[in-house]
Design a protein around this motif. Sequence first.
Motif, mmCIF file in Angstrom:
data_model
loop_
_atom_site.group_PDB
_atom_site.id
_atom_site.type_symbol
_atom_site.label_atom_id
_atom_site.label_comp_id
_atom_site.label_asym_id
_atom_site.label_seq_id
_atom_site.Cartn_x
_atom_site.Cartn_y
_atom_site.Cartn_z
ATOM 1 N N ALA A 189 -45.057 -21.467 -1.219
ATOM 2 C CA ALA A 189 -44.525 -20.151 -1.569
ATOM 3 C C ALA A 189 -43.575 -19.645 -0.490
ATOM 4 O O ALA A 189 -42.522 -19.057 -0.790
ATOM 5 C CB ALA A 189 -45.671 -19.162 -1.775
ATOM 6 N N ARG A 190 -43.923 -19.894 0.759
ATOM 7 C CA ARG A 190 -43.093 -19.461 1.890
ATOM 8 C C ARG A 190 -41.736 -20.170 1.864
ATOM 9 O O ARG A 190 -40.692 -19.553 2.120
ATOM 10 C CB ARG A 190 -43.821 -19.754 3.198
ATOM 11 N N CYS A 191 -41.751 -21.447 1.579
ATOM 12 C CA CYS A 191 -40.500 -22.214 1.544
ATOM 13 C C CYS A 191 -39.511 -21.606 0.561
ATOM 14 O O CYS A 191 -38.324 -21.458 0.862
ATOM 15 C CB CYS A 191 -40.790 -23.659 1.149
ATOM 16 N N ALA A 192 -39.995 -21.258 -0.628
ATOM 17 C CA ALA A 192 -39.113 -20.705 -1.653
ATOM 18 C C ALA A 192 -38.717 -19.266 -1.353
ATOM 19 O O ALA A 192 -37.564 -18.869 -1.570
ATOM 20 C CB ALA A 192 -39.786 -20.790 -3.014
ATOM 21 N N LYS A 193 -39.656 -18.485 -0.826
ATOM 22 C CA LYS A 193 -39.403 -17.069 -0.579
ATOM 23 C C LYS A 193 -38.425 -16.856 0.570
ATOM 24 O O LYS A 193 -37.559 -15.968 0.513
ATOM 25 C CB LYS A 193 -40.721 -16.346 -0.278
ATOM 26 N N GLU A 194 -38.542 -17.671 1.602
ATOM 27 C CA GLU A 194 -37.763 -17.450 2.815
ATOM 28 C C GLU A 194 -36.488 -18.289 2.894
ATOM 29 O O GLU A 194 -35.699 -18.119 3.823
ATOM 30 C CB GLU A 194 -38.630 -17.722 4.049
ATOM 31 N N GLU A 196 -33.304 -19.526 0.580
ATOM 32 C CA GLU A 196 -32.553 -19.509 -0.681
ATOM 33 C C GLU A 196 -32.165 -20.920 -1.106
ATOM 34 O O GLU A 196 -32.124 -21.241 -2.299
ATOM 35 C CB GLU A 196 -31.302 -18.649 -0.535
ATOM 36 N N ALA A 199 -35.152 -22.115 -3.070
ATOM 37 C CA ALA A 199 -35.376 -21.373 -4.313
ATOM 38 C C ALA A 199 -34.366 -21.739 -5.400
ATOM 39 O O ALA A 199 -34.723 -21.868 -6.573
ATOM 40 C CB ALA A 199 -35.328 -19.873 -4.034
#
Length: 222
Positions: A189-194, A196, A199
């Motif tokens: 989740a952190r990889c995608a949230k932080e 772009e 994501a």
Amino acid sequence: MATVKLLNCFVSPFGNRVKIALAKKGVEYEETAENMVAKGPLLLSSNPVHAKVPVLLVDGKAVCESLVILEFIDEAFAGTGAQLLPADAYARANARFWAAYVDTKMPECAGKIWKVPKGAPAVEEGKKEMVGVFKTLEGELGEKPYFGGDALGYADVALVTFVPWFLTYERLAGFSIAEECPTLTAWAARCAKENECVAKSLPDAEAVFQFVGGMRKYFGLE
């Protein structure tokens, strides 16, 4: 400015690594979708040894194999964006080790889940192996936000492109990765949230599941 073209399939964890790296570097490129059953002539001529995605074409010159391509991008576009591999020799070797671990373990256990008939004994075996792989990776991650330390790095990119496949593994094998491996789930989740670049480079998990379902029907597994 070099002309960059990526031969890819939208569900490919390996091809999508390249998309993340190019996005992280801010490199403009053209993506060509490949049919992995009826492979196109450009793919076959660009990667005659393996005939598989990804292939990165830079000014017409082909670079094959995803981890090789990541290192190529790091070197060829060193003047733009953050590096994926660290400058320190030990840290760089460690990142390569864990990326290779992902490539050695994930396709094998994943294949036992989605490349066999539903309910086959291999599915349970694949599930147990996958959970073991994830727990080993959680041990390496520890309390760090990323495998690369404080920022998304080479090993993170190698693993994160399998995340859109998690839903498929869970539905076919009947388990919850979030319950089994909460630390890894939080990292994903952190990889995608932080980031772009992550994501916008990953496919929708439901779309992956539908694609896999079509492949399974095509090969008579359902």
